[in-house]
Enzyme design. Structure first.
Site: not given
Length: 670
Positions: A496, A583, A615
């Site tokens: 991330s 995602d 994600h």
């Protein structure tokens, strides 16, 4: 961003699942998979046998999450017979979500599931027999969560979902047995809603133009009036928690007027604040409630520190400490407070759940979270402290491998996402995997990480790719200075925001790293901000002020300059990029445009995708497959022990459209 509702906050469980694409070692030092010194990937990264244990409101039953045919489901047992359990859900494709709740019927659980990581959490209730499951929200394209539950309305809950408008969450009163719902409040402007135990909507909040969080009070006539304002610099340390049982007091974590957040009680009539708990070194980040009354608060600098609010808790806490080692989390009590569940976090052993009889100081073993860790050679997670080049104090966690005295070992930076999140002391599967394969692993709570006060968070303003990255290099230099690291064998692993940091490392300081692993990281800040989910838009003003405003020429230039995609002239080191194709936070295009640009320039790049992930990589089969690729990739460049891929691609959706030939030992397909 602690003022934001749960549905927009990165969940640690998701980030740790993503961390399953970890790091490993080198074929030329390969060790057989059956060697007792080599921990199989499956041992570290499969779902644990027990997690998220919760007591029913009457204290008679326990619920927990555990695998059923490899997929995490909900199980129920009597509290006096915790190992005589049965599953009440039977999901076969994807784990039940972390955020499940007991209903005050004491006979129903409310749970949530998404589709392939799309983060559209649909709600349902199930009875304790597992025979009746009732949908509580639309099946597709809607995000739902619990707003309120109370024993006055045992078969009902207040739920929020965004079926009417994907940007805002309306409030519904839902019958958990029949599934029937009634619209209570149509929300057209507020980011957060706050209700009391009488199911009354009392407060609401939204981000205003200057980035502050404005809170409004709803009168009996339904008219809203200004109630309080949380300045932008306080939005990470301040969290609005909820009302007391009588509705006259509101509890919140509050950093206004101070650097470290405290737990406070706000008198709704006079608006007078009383401080209930404070910590000198760190924010108060959590409170434990019994009957809507806080009894304890938690802070964490390097390790957890509890502050008793109820005088009776001191005796019980002493009993918990005497029971066993580890950082103790009080995960919740029954409604009357007679019993509570405690979780012992440990770095070199499995976590453990225990049952506490409140007031009698009796502690009883419940469950070992991850039995497969018994007799596994785990390494300590050491808290470390050092200073950044501008003098800012930083902390982190270091795991050293077993090594001969004087040996120089490779090191991998393992950098958390968020970025407004933090690493903590815990069993860290990625660190343990690395250390077992011969690596040192270093995680750094760079500026912007939460829990250390608001000055530490605001030090990250407009520092993405700037001083936030400098902190990582300063931590690397400090560790090398301890004398046990080979500076020519350093890797970078991030997910991330940590993936964005990995790409910054590849394009800003490539000379410091032998290779890079990026999991669903941002490559272009302008395109990232243009593709945020609709339910993020109400707090987009905060991102513009902290990161850069794509609606201004100056802001676009700043975002352009801090985007790794625009600095590929310095990218030369091998890069592994992994992406969940569902995602919605960092969309697949972020990785795809980076992969294409790197390949065009001839940079060694391998691209791994998962069609059924978002994600974070939730399915154990995908974590194992991704970990096998990362292991072989890092093995090629850093050296150490390695486990062959074996059957770890089985059942995974893994695809490797680019650069398969650059990673040794991978199957021909998958």
């Amino acid at each position: 961003m602690r003022l934001l509702p749960r549905w927009v906050i990165d969940r640690r469980a998701v980030l740790r699942a993503g961390a399953g694409l970890a790091l490993l070692s080198c074929p030329r030092f390969a060790m057989a998979v059956d060697s007792p010194a080599l921990i199989p990937r499956r041992t570290l990264f499969e779902n644990p046998e027990y997690r998220n244990v919760q007591l029913s409101p009457d204290g008679r039953h326990l619920a927990y999450q555990a695998p059923l045919d490899g997929v995490t489901n909900l199980w129920v047992a009597r509290a006096d017979s915790p190992h005589d359990a049965h599953p009440v859900t039977r999901a076969t494709d994807r784990d039940i979500g972390w955020d499940y709740r007991w209903a005050h019927t004491n006979q129903h659980l409310v749970f949530f599931r998404d589709h392939d990581g799309d983060e559209n959490w649909r709600g349902a209730s199930v009875d304790l027999t597992g025979m009746t499951t009732v949908p509580l929200s639309p099946e597709h394209g809607v995000r739902c969560l619990v707003q309120e539950a109370d024993p006055k309305f045992p078969r009902e809950m207040l739920l929020c979902d965004n079926r009417r408008d994907p940007h805002f969450f309306d409030l519904y009163r839902v019958d958990l047995v029949s599934g029937k719902s009634e619209l209570v409040f149509e929300n057209r402007e507020y980011l957060s809603l706050f209700t009391d135990g009488a199911f009354r909507l009392r407060l609401a909040g939204k981000v205003v133009e200057d980035g502050s969080f404005a809170v409004f009070k709803r009168g009996a006539d339904g008219v809203w009036s200004s109630f309080m304002t949380i300045p932008i610099e306080d939005t990470d340390g301040t969290e609005l928690l909820g009302f007391s049982e009588d509705g006259n007091t509101f509890y919140l974590l509050d950093s206004r007027g101070r650097d470290k957040a405290v737990l406070t009680a706000l008198d709704m009539a006079t608006q007078q604040l009383s401080v209930l708990a404070a910590d000198d070194e760190a924010d108060i980040v959590r409170a434990i409630f019994i009957r809507r009354r806080p009894v304890a608060a938690q802070a964490m600098a390097a390790r957890i520190r509890w502050h008793a609010i109820d005088p009776g808790l001191d005796k019980d806490h002493a009993a918990l400490v005497a029971y066993g080692a580890g950082d103790i989390y009080l995960t919740g009590f029954d409604w009357e407070g007679g019993k509570g569940v405690a979780y012992y976090e440990r770095d070199t052993a499995s976590g453990e759940y225990a049952l506490l009889d409140y007031g009698s100081a009796a502690v009883k073993h419940l469950y070992v979270q991850h039995k497969a860790l018994d007799d596994v050679p785990l390494r300590p997670l050491e808290p470390v402290r050092f200073k950044a080049r501008d003098g800012l104090a930083l902390n982190g966690y270091l795991t050293r491998p077993a090594a001969e005295p004087g040996a120089k070992v490779p090191l991998v930076l393992v950098i958390h996402g968020g970025p407004y999140w933090r690493d903590q002391w815990e069993f860290n599967p990625t660190h343990q995997w690395l250390a077992n394969r011969g690596y040192a692993a270093l995680s750094i709570n760079y500026r912007g990480s939460t829990g250390f006060g608001k000055a530490f968070v605001t030090a990250a303003n407009r520092e993405w790719g700037g001083r936030m990255h400098d902190d990582l290099i300063d931590g690397l230099d400090w560790t090398i200075g301890q004398g046990f690291v080979d500076p020519s064998r350093v890797g970078f692993f991030g997910a991330s925001y940590g993936g964005y940091s990995a790409l910054i490392a590849a394009t800003k300081t490539p000379e410091r790293f032998a290779c890079i692993v990026d999991l669903f990281g941002i490559s272009n800040l302008i395109t990232f901000m243009a593709t945020i989910p609709p339910y993020w838009s109400p707090w987009f003003r905060i991102w513009k002020l902290r990161l850069g405003d794509p609606n201004t020429e100056e802001g676009r230039q700043f975002l352009f300059d801090r985007s790794p995609l625009n600095h590929l002239e310095r990218a030369t080191k091998p890069i592994l990029i992994a992406q969940g194709l569902q995602d919605v936070r960092v969309v697949a295009a972020e990785s795809e445009q980076m992969v294409a640009a790197l390949a065009k320039r001839g940079v060694p790049v391998t691209y791994v995708t998962f069609a059924d992930e978002g994600h974070g990589f939730v399915r154990p089969e995908n974590r194992l497959a991704g970990g096998a690729v990362a292991e072989a990739f890092l093995a090629k460049y850093l050296g150490g022990q390695v486990q062959p891929v074996g059957s770890d691609f089985a059942g995974s959706s893994i695809q490797i459209p680019v650069g398969r030939n650059l990673v040794p030992g991978l199957p021909a397909q998958g």
